[in-house]
Design an enzyme around this catalytic site. Sequence first.
Site, mmCIF file in Angstrom:
data_model
loop_
_atom_site.group_PDB
_atom_site.id
_atom_site.type_symbol
_atom_site.label_atom_id
_atom_site.label_comp_id
_atom_site.label_asym_id
_atom_site.label_seq_id
_atom_site.Cartn_x
_atom_site.Cartn_y
_atom_site.Cartn_z
ATOM 1 N N TYR A 21 0.815 -1.207 0.000
ATOM 2 C CA TYR A 21 0.000 0.000 0.000
ATOM 3 C C TYR A 21 0.851 1.261 0.000
ATOM 4 O O TYR A 21 0.334 2.370 -0.090
ATOM 5 C CB TYR A 21 -0.935 0.028 1.221
ATOM 6 C CG TYR A 21 -0.230 -0.094 2.540
ATOM 7 C CD1 TYR A 21 0.397 0.993 3.140
ATOM 8 C CD2 TYR A 21 -0.174 -1.318 3.194
ATOM 9 C CE1 TYR A 21 1.055 0.867 4.349
ATOM 10 C CE2 TYR A 21 0.479 -1.457 4.399
ATOM 11 C CZ TYR A 21 1.093 -0.358 4.970
ATOM 12 O OH TYR A 21 1.755 -0.492 6.167
ATOM 13 N N ARG A 40 8.147 14.429 14.956
ATOM 14 C CA ARG A 40 8.126 12.999 14.645
ATOM 15 C C ARG A 40 9.048 12.749 13.457
ATOM 16 O O ARG A 40 8.934 13.414 12.423
ATOM 17 C CB ARG A 40 6.716 12.520 14.320
ATOM 18 C CG ARG A 40 6.672 11.036 13.939
ATOM 19 C CD ARG A 40 5.238 10.567 13.692
ATOM 20 N NE ARG A 40 4.433 10.657 14.884
ATOM 21 C CZ ARG A 40 4.448 9.771 15.877
ATOM 22 N NH1 ARG A 40 5.251 8.711 15.816
ATOM 23 N NH2 ARG A 40 3.684 9.929 16.934
ATOM 24 N N THR A 45 8.146 7.089 13.689
ATOM 25 C CA THR A 45 7.280 6.149 12.975
ATOM 26 C C THR A 45 8.175 5.141 12.276
ATOM 27 O O THR A 45 9.049 5.528 11.492
ATOM 28 C CB THR A 45 6.393 6.884 11.955
ATOM 29 O OG1 THR A 45 5.481 7.736 12.654
ATOM 30 C CG2 THR A 45 5.593 5.891 11.129
ATOM 31 N N LYS A 50 1.984 2.986 19.770
ATOM 32 C CA LYS A 50 0.818 2.847 18.909
ATOM 33 C C LYS A 50 1.197 1.929 17.753
ATOM 34 O O LYS A 50 2.240 2.124 17.125
ATOM 35 C CB LYS A 50 0.359 4.202 18.378
ATOM 36 C CG LYS A 50 -0.069 5.169 19.479
ATOM 37 C CD LYS A 50 -0.435 6.531 18.929
ATOM 38 C CE LYS A 50 -0.821 7.490 20.061
ATOM 39 N NZ LYS A 50 -1.161 8.847 19.543
ATOM 40 N N CYS A 58 -6.426 20.127 12.471
ATOM 41 C CA CYS A 58 -5.093 19.665 12.052
ATOM 42 C C CYS A 58 -4.012 20.651 12.506
ATOM 43 O O CYS A 58 -4.095 21.849 12.251
ATOM 44 C CB CYS A 58 -5.044 19.509 10.530
ATOM 45 S SG CYS A 58 -3.435 18.955 9.929
ATOM 46 N N ARG A 68 4.663 18.935 7.451
ATOM 47 C CA ARG A 68 5.598 17.874 7.056
ATOM 48 C C ARG A 68 6.751 18.464 6.256
ATOM 49 O O ARG A 68 6.537 19.323 5.397
ATOM 50 C CB ARG A 68 4.883 16.813 6.210
ATOM 51 C CG ARG A 68 3.943 15.932 6.986
ATOM 52 C CD ARG A 68 3.130 15.034 6.065
ATOM 53 N NE ARG A 68 2.380 14.033 6.831
ATOM 54 C CZ ARG A 68 1.236 14.272 7.444
ATOM 55 N NH1 ARG A 68 0.691 15.471 7.358
ATOM 56 N NH2 ARG A 68 0.621 13.331 8.125
ATOM 57 N N ASP A 70 3.607 47.797 -9.891
ATOM 58 C CA ASP A 70 3.196 48.125 -8.523
ATOM 59 C C ASP A 70 4.029 49.267 -7.939
ATOM 60 O O ASP A 70 3.499 50.159 -7.271
ATOM 61 C CB ASP A 70 3.314 46.890 -7.644
ATOM 62 C CG ASP A 70 2.957 47.174 -6.190
ATOM 63 O OD1 ASP A 70 3.829 47.006 -5.330
ATOM 64 O OD2 ASP A 70 1.815 47.583 -5.929
#
Length: 604
Positions: free
Chosen positions: A83, A120, A153, A218, A318, A322, A574
């Site tokens: 996956y 993490r 992780t 976990k 949220c 990342r 501008d």
Amino acid sequence: MLGVEATYTNLDAHHKRYIATGVAPRTEPKELPSVGNSHQTSARSQSLRNAKPFSEFLTDTFHRQHDYLRISVTERCNLRCVYCMPDEGVPLTPNKELLTTPEIVMLSSIFVSQGVTKIRLTGGEPTVRRDILPLMHQIGNLRSKGLKELCLTTNGISLHRKLDSMVEAGLTGVNLSLDTLDPWQFQIMTRRKGFDAVLKSMNRILEMNKLGARIKLKVNCVVMRGVNDREVLPFVEMTKDNDMEIRFIEYMPFDGNKWNKQKMLGYNEILDMIRQKHPTVQKVQDEKNNTSKTWHIPGFAGRLGFITSMTHNFCGTCNRLRITGDGNLKVCLFGNAEVSLRDILRQSNGGEPIDDEAYDTLKLLEMDRRQGRSASGTPLAMTPNEIELLEVIGLAVKRKKAKHAGIGELEHMTNRPMILIGGQQIRLFSSLPATSGKNNENCQPKLTHVSENGAAHMVPIAAKDVTQRIATAACRVRFSNNTAPRLIRDNQMKKGDVLGVARIAGIMASKRTPDVIPLCHPIPLSRVQVELDLGEENEMPCIDVRATVECDGKTGVEMEALMAASTAALTIYDMCKAVDKGMVVDGLRVVLKDGGKSGRWEMD
């Protein structure tokens, strides 16, 4: 309760400055009145004295405060989960384009200074990085600067060998990926052996926790119909005697993982399976920023979690950002918009990777500035261009949407393969087919970004070769009188150096093309040059703008050149509009393109 505008109105000038610039106020805290227990009051008073507004750079337009940063430290992995990665694997980014350890530490320090309390480390598989332990120790040192959680992780294959040192570095949490309790099924799903090593890592964490390590464990399980859905209940049983959380994750689409809706098991369906065996399972109050919905079976030591990215998004709260392995900032896991922090960081080292030697030099320069030995006006920060980094981060965070796309859009959206959320993006463009020449007389021109049924889509270019590519775009700013050109030549414009600012704007815009043009992906540009020439046309003054962009890649840089030229012209407009309201910007076009299958093409 005061609204946002009312709250801002009541802030003093120092705090307004902090919200506008991200620079903490330097005012002395006022003494707070004494109430109740003197010891408790003193501690509370000290806490309030040290409090400061959360960084505006990490606060989006929906008032979400991003205090959680995920950093990919490698693209490599010792598994090949079905996956997560395509069958054929993925092309890895050259090492020179990946973040070095000092660069990861510098970025971590910047984010912690702005209020990030949780980092993490992810991958790929972070434990395969050779210097993962020294890196974690350096990031762990940021605890004195406000970091509260350092998490990992991992697939657990080699974690048990490095766990003790990681705990010494300050490891507080481990998310361990395990999708099956069957060793044979494990080998099918990961295309590798290693089931026993994963269990050894998991048991080692449980053992250390009994000794007081306090590592939040976990176990992440991606549930797929007809693959491992029969194992939901055995996973649930693991929480009976073990203080851990089993998290069932809905199967999500990423490039190359052959996602389809039929394989996906939704949150409610999994929960119904559990209720049949454990009818007393009950919902637990989730923390504000939890990604998972937490449940508990009375009498069980552990908990159950459900990550429902596909059926019930949790975007409203949220707080995550990342950083990919090649230094791009992603504000949403499911978004394909990215901005390079690596390129800005390396400007302080001539565009080269910042290794340990360069890092030591930067630290020495910082010490000189702190001791007043440097005449430089740069801020007191480890990174000389920290202000620019913060501005880019702030702009990216402000562009974050209220929520990611729904399931109907996600299944057709282009995003990195999951393994490369920390690496090189597989770009999905192709050049327009050649429509001239002897071999193409019967070819009909067609739009490459439109599918057969007329829907916009990304065109795969994975099979294309990397070649040197160049594009030049041009346009012209026409003035209606001589006032603006005269002020520009004398550098007397109130807004400053018009040509200098326009050049910088053009260069910056070329790098941010994918943030503006929906179907453009980030490209590592090797050169951007913006030329501005004051001249005349029909006896009226004008400025010719010409932007050239180069890269080594699989797709052209015409859009980057057009973005550079147009933004430089708009910047001139501008800065000069106060003295010339009759200006015209016109003639924007690509005048040169080279590289790729179609070869060189030029026009006047």
